[in-house]
Design an enzyme around this catalytic site. Structure first.
Site, mmCIF file in Angstrom:
data_model
loop_
_atom_site.group_PDB
_atom_site.id
_atom_site.type_symbol
_atom_site.label_atom_id
_atom_site.label_comp_id
_atom_site.label_asym_id
_atom_site.label_seq_id
_atom_site.Cartn_x
_atom_site.Cartn_y
_atom_site.Cartn_z
ATOM 1 N N ASP A 474 1.054 -0.818 0.412
ATOM 2 C CA ASP A 474 0.138 -0.168 0.147
ATOM 3 C C ASP A 474 1.298 1.285 -0.344
ATOM 4 O O ASP A 474 2.475 1.136 0.535
ATOM 5 C CB ASP A 474 -0.861 0.286 1.440
ATOM 6 C CG ASP A 474 -2.657 0.617 0.903
ATOM 7 O OD1 ASP A 474 -2.344 1.615 0.306
ATOM 8 O OD2 ASP A 474 -3.145 0.250 1.825
ATOM 9 N N ASP A 543 -10.671 1.808 -3.330
ATOM 10 C CA ASP A 543 -11.644 1.874 -2.194
ATOM 11 C C ASP A 543 -12.737 1.711 -2.228
ATOM 12 O O ASP A 543 -13.534 2.012 -1.455
ATOM 13 C CB ASP A 543 -10.640 2.575 -1.737
ATOM 14 C CG ASP A 543 -9.464 2.712 -0.679
ATOM 15 O OD1 ASP A 543 -8.951 1.766 -0.534
ATOM 16 O OD2 ASP A 543 -9.436 3.037 0.126
HETATM 17 C C1 DGJ Z 1 -5.692 2.393 2.239
HETATM 18 C C2 DGJ Z 1 -6.368 0.906 0.734
HETATM 19 O O1 DGJ Z 1 -6.539 0.945 -0.361
HETATM 20 C C3 DGJ Z 1 -6.841 0.227 1.841
HETATM 21 O O2 DGJ Z 1 -7.236 -0.903 1.281
HETATM 22 C C4 DGJ Z 1 -6.787 -0.182 3.376
HETATM 23 O O3 DGJ Z 1 -5.692 -1.805 2.771
HETATM 24 C C5 DGJ Z 1 -6.043 0.392 3.699
HETATM 25 N N1 DGJ Z 1 -4.781 1.275 2.842
HETATM 26 C C6 DGJ Z 1 -5.455 0.025 5.109
HETATM 27 O O4 DGJ Z 1 -5.323 1.260 5.942
#
Ligand code: DGJ
Length: 733
Positions: A474, A543
């Site tokens: 991430d 997301d």
């Molecule tokens: C952002 C990501 O896009 C989410 O799927 C998740 O992993 C969060 N970060 C976790 O902090």
């Protein structure tokens, strides 16, 4: 006075005497070819290199030698294959160099070229040289014959004995000639990535750019479609050029239509704050720009890119990656070993194939219980997970599940031991506020010590348990107050070397861990590009897991990137981002068009919902090879908010899967909505079976129909209500 005038005249005369002669060359054609396209370059007698054609394959490209052209274009050297600032050129440059003496002029002339063969690809390197300085440029074209894809990058060599500054250094420059240019590109923001936008380009400069440093594609994606001689984007008709830059940092793609009405597309690293110092004897290699040309609309252009991506452009491309349950939206930071074991039981029970432990598993002195602390301190949180990751991974493997884990290695929370120990590793500008984003700072990957550290995070995480199968990488903020303590006064190298540093780390990771599946996530789709995909198997598309929003995001992503990289998860309702409520079947049908996953607490599902989930996951496994490896045909665009439909067809056209969705209620659906299927064999009989329902919404379900009937308007399922959806499997009899 007299003396000064004389000195001046002497100086001018001397310059004239010293001006070097332009090179003399044999007029010739360099043809870069795929099965259905040709890119034709013309070498003029004076060594000037001009792009004369990119489009349909030409059997006799040498006929361009007969065309009468102006060798020198007094209006600015239009059509130069790699235009450089200086000499006669007055447009947007591919190359702009400032020499040690302050001079800005470069004029590149052809000195030779070579052709070689690689697997599936013909590689052509064209050598250019400035006729005064020792600056040399190689234009490298890799033409993938079967896929109709051409990759271009540039190698710029400073053969002189003083550092020069590269002010612009495009990967590619592509001149094309049409009457009308319709640009489609993809802008966006968090939870709303890849929003398609089309506009007719006039005589001006249009720029798509990112200056975010990391998370570069959250705003704009480094990709586009250019439809020629039309005002509308068509899936099936007309000439389309599609392009994508393989670079995860700042990028710039510009479209300049000059007074000859021709268009030049420049693509490459953004020059923003990046006047790159090229030392004496050094070579700078730009990232690759990927192009395709198609004459059957955007659909064909996408399929070309997808085929290339699955074979060459994506790590493990086309490989079937497992279905999974991700802990994030089901548990966020609040879990213990018990919570996770329960989720694994349910994941295995539903027929999913992997469990992924997301954020929140690390940090002790600064525990990661929310997004305010812990990044940088990658040891297992003893309070939440006293038995360790090994225990969880073993449990998963015991249940027949693969095991994956989340990291965000480029970042550090100020509330962490790492930030205290290595403040100099943080991206920053001396004396200025180091702004936080999501309560975190960015680590300076331009610094080799930080690269080692970031590699170490991945390496150590892999060692937390034997056989970790999947890493979610991430990256949750952009770069601001940019600067590197490591680079000292050479801050112009920062943005470029950050991304190169990231790739150095990823290269090392792949050498050591060739088989681990890596998901590239950046607050969702903040890093969707072919640079990252050289190392990563898939992306977290967004997301935003609301299936209605996902329709547009997945549709637009599919113009450039293949479905095998598109992670798509079924989440709970009301949706955590949009609060929207949609049926579980609709959510499954949307997620099944990509790499299917779930991201919720399975315990919250009713028995009926569980049964539907089991059924959808089971049927997905029967046809997912088509999603991962088939050819995509977009049948209806979700852009107008009425219907969305797409299908994937096997290479031999013996099987296909069709996804249809109603995004709004439309009275006309009473009689069924006609979708003209594509890509089938017109003469084959296909048995059509709707998936995951007891009563089909199409009258022909379970029967066989000729491909021409299905493609000709005979397929008209009744998607009667808003958010009704249907998935059909087609099998040739
Ligand atoms: C952002 C990501 O896009 C989410 O799927 C998740 O992993 C969060 N970060 C976790 O902090």
């Amino acid at each position: 006075m007299m003396k000064r005038t004389l000195t001046l005249i002497t100086a001018v005369l001397l310059t004239l005497v010293q001006a070097k002669a332009l090179p003399v060359q044999q007029r010739q054609i360099i043809s870069i070819e795929t099965e259905n396209s040709s890119l034709v370059l013309l070498v003029h007698e004076n060594g000037r290199l001009e792009t004369v054609h990119y489009g349909a394959h030409l059997d006799s490209p040498e006929q361009y030698l007969q065309r009468s052209v102006k060798t020198d274009d007094y209006n600015g050297q239009r059509g130069d294959t790699y235009p450089a600032t200086g000499g006669r050129f007055v447009g947007e440059p591919a190359l702009h160099v400032r020499y040690a003496d302050g001079n800005h002029n470069t004029e590149l002339y052809y000195t030779g070229h070579q052709v070689s063969q690689k697997e599936g690809c013909t590689s052509t390197t064209v050598h250019l040289k400035d006729y005064v300085t020792a600056l040399e440029v190689d234009l490298v074209y890799d033409a993938y014959r079967k896929e109709d894809v051409i990759l271009q990058h540039t190698e710029i060599r400073n053969g002189g004995n003083q550092t020069v500054e590269l002010l612009n250094y495009a990967s590619s420059s592509l001149y094309i000639d049409a009457d009308e240019y319709l640009l489609t590109h993809f802008h966006g923001t968090w939870a709303s990535e890849m929003q398609p936008e089309s506009e007719l380009l006039g005589h001006d400069l249009k720029v798509i750019e990112s200056r975010r440093g990391v998370q570069a594609t959250q705003g704009n994606n480094p990709s586009f479609l250019l439809s020629l001689n039309t005002k509308e984007l068509s899936e099936t008709d007309g000439e389309v050029i599609a392009g994508a830059l393989a670079w995860s940092g700042n990028f710039r793609i510009s479209f300049e239509r000059d007074d000859s009405h021709r268009m030049n597309i420049l693509s490459g690293i953004s020059p923003f704050a990046s006047a790159y110092p090229l030392k004496a004897g050094a070579t700078f290699q730009t990232p690759e720009m990927i192009f395709t040309w198609a004459d059957e609309g955007a659909g064909e252009a996408s399929r070309n890119l997808h085929r290339w991506a699955r074979r060459y452009g994506v790590y493990g491309g086309g490989q079937i990656n497992p279905t999974l349950l991700n802990s994030w939206e089901g548990a966020y930071f609040n879990f213990t070993t018990k919570t996770l074991l329960g989720m694994m039981d349910d994941a295995a029970g539903m027929g999913l194939e992997m469990f992924v432990l997301d954020d929140g598993w690390f940090g002790n002195k600064y525990p990661r219980n929310d997004d305010k602390a812990g990044l940088g301190d990658w040891e297992v949180n003893k309070k939440k997970l006293p038995e360790g990751i090994d225990y969880l991974a073993k449990y998963a493997h015991g249940k027949g599940l693969k095991f994956g884990i989340w990291i965000e290695p480029e970042m550090v929370n100020p509330a962490s031991s790492l930030a205290k120990k290595h403040p100099e590793w943080v991206v920053q500008s001396p004396g200025r506020e180091i702004y936080q984003g999501r309560n975190q700072w960015v680590l300076d990957l331009a610094n080799p010590a930080v690269q080692d550290f970031v590699f170490g995070i991945f390496d150590n995480t892999m060692k937390l348990a034997p056989n970790i199968d999947y890493i979610k990488w991430d990256c949750n903020r952009v770069i601001q107050s940019f600067g590197s303590s490591y680079l000292g006064s050479e801050q112009d190298r920062f943005f470029v070397e950050y991304t190169q540093g990231l790739y150095n780390v990823m290269r090392r990771i792949r050498e050591k861990y060739p088989n681990v599946i890596v998901q590239c996530c950046s607050s969702g789709g903040g890093r969707i590009d072919y640079g990252a995909l050289r190392y990563c198997n898939e992306v977290w598309t967004s997301d935003n897991t609301d299936a209605v929003c996902r329709a547009l995001i997945q549709y637009a992503t599919s113009f450039i990137y293949p479905a095998c990289v598109m992670a798509a998860h079924v989440s709970a309702v009301p949706n955590h981002q949009t609060r929207a409520v949609t049926p579980l079947k609709f959510r499954f049908d949307m997620a099944c068009a990509g790499r299917l996953g779930m991201e919720l607490q399975p315990k919250d599902l009713s028995a009926e919902e569980r049964a539907l989930a089991d059924r959808c996951i089971g049927s997905y496994k029967k046809y997912r090879d088509l999603v991962f490896q088939g050819d995509l045909y977009r049948l209806a665009s979700p852009s107008d908010g009425s219907y969305y439909a797409l299908m994937y067809v096997s290479e031999d056209r013996s099987r296909a899967v069709v996804f249809t969705y109603a995004l709004a209620y439309e009275a006309r659906t009473v009689g069924g909505k006609t979708f003209r299927l594509q890509g089938l064999d017109p003469s084959k009989d296909y048995k059509v079976s709707e998936q995951n329902v007891d009563r089909s919404c199409w009258w022909g379900d379970g029967q066989s129909f000729k491909g021409d009937f299905l493609m000709g308007g005979g397929f008209n399922p009744v998607l009667g209500s808003r958010y009704s959806s249907a998935v059909f499997l087609l099998e040739a009899q």
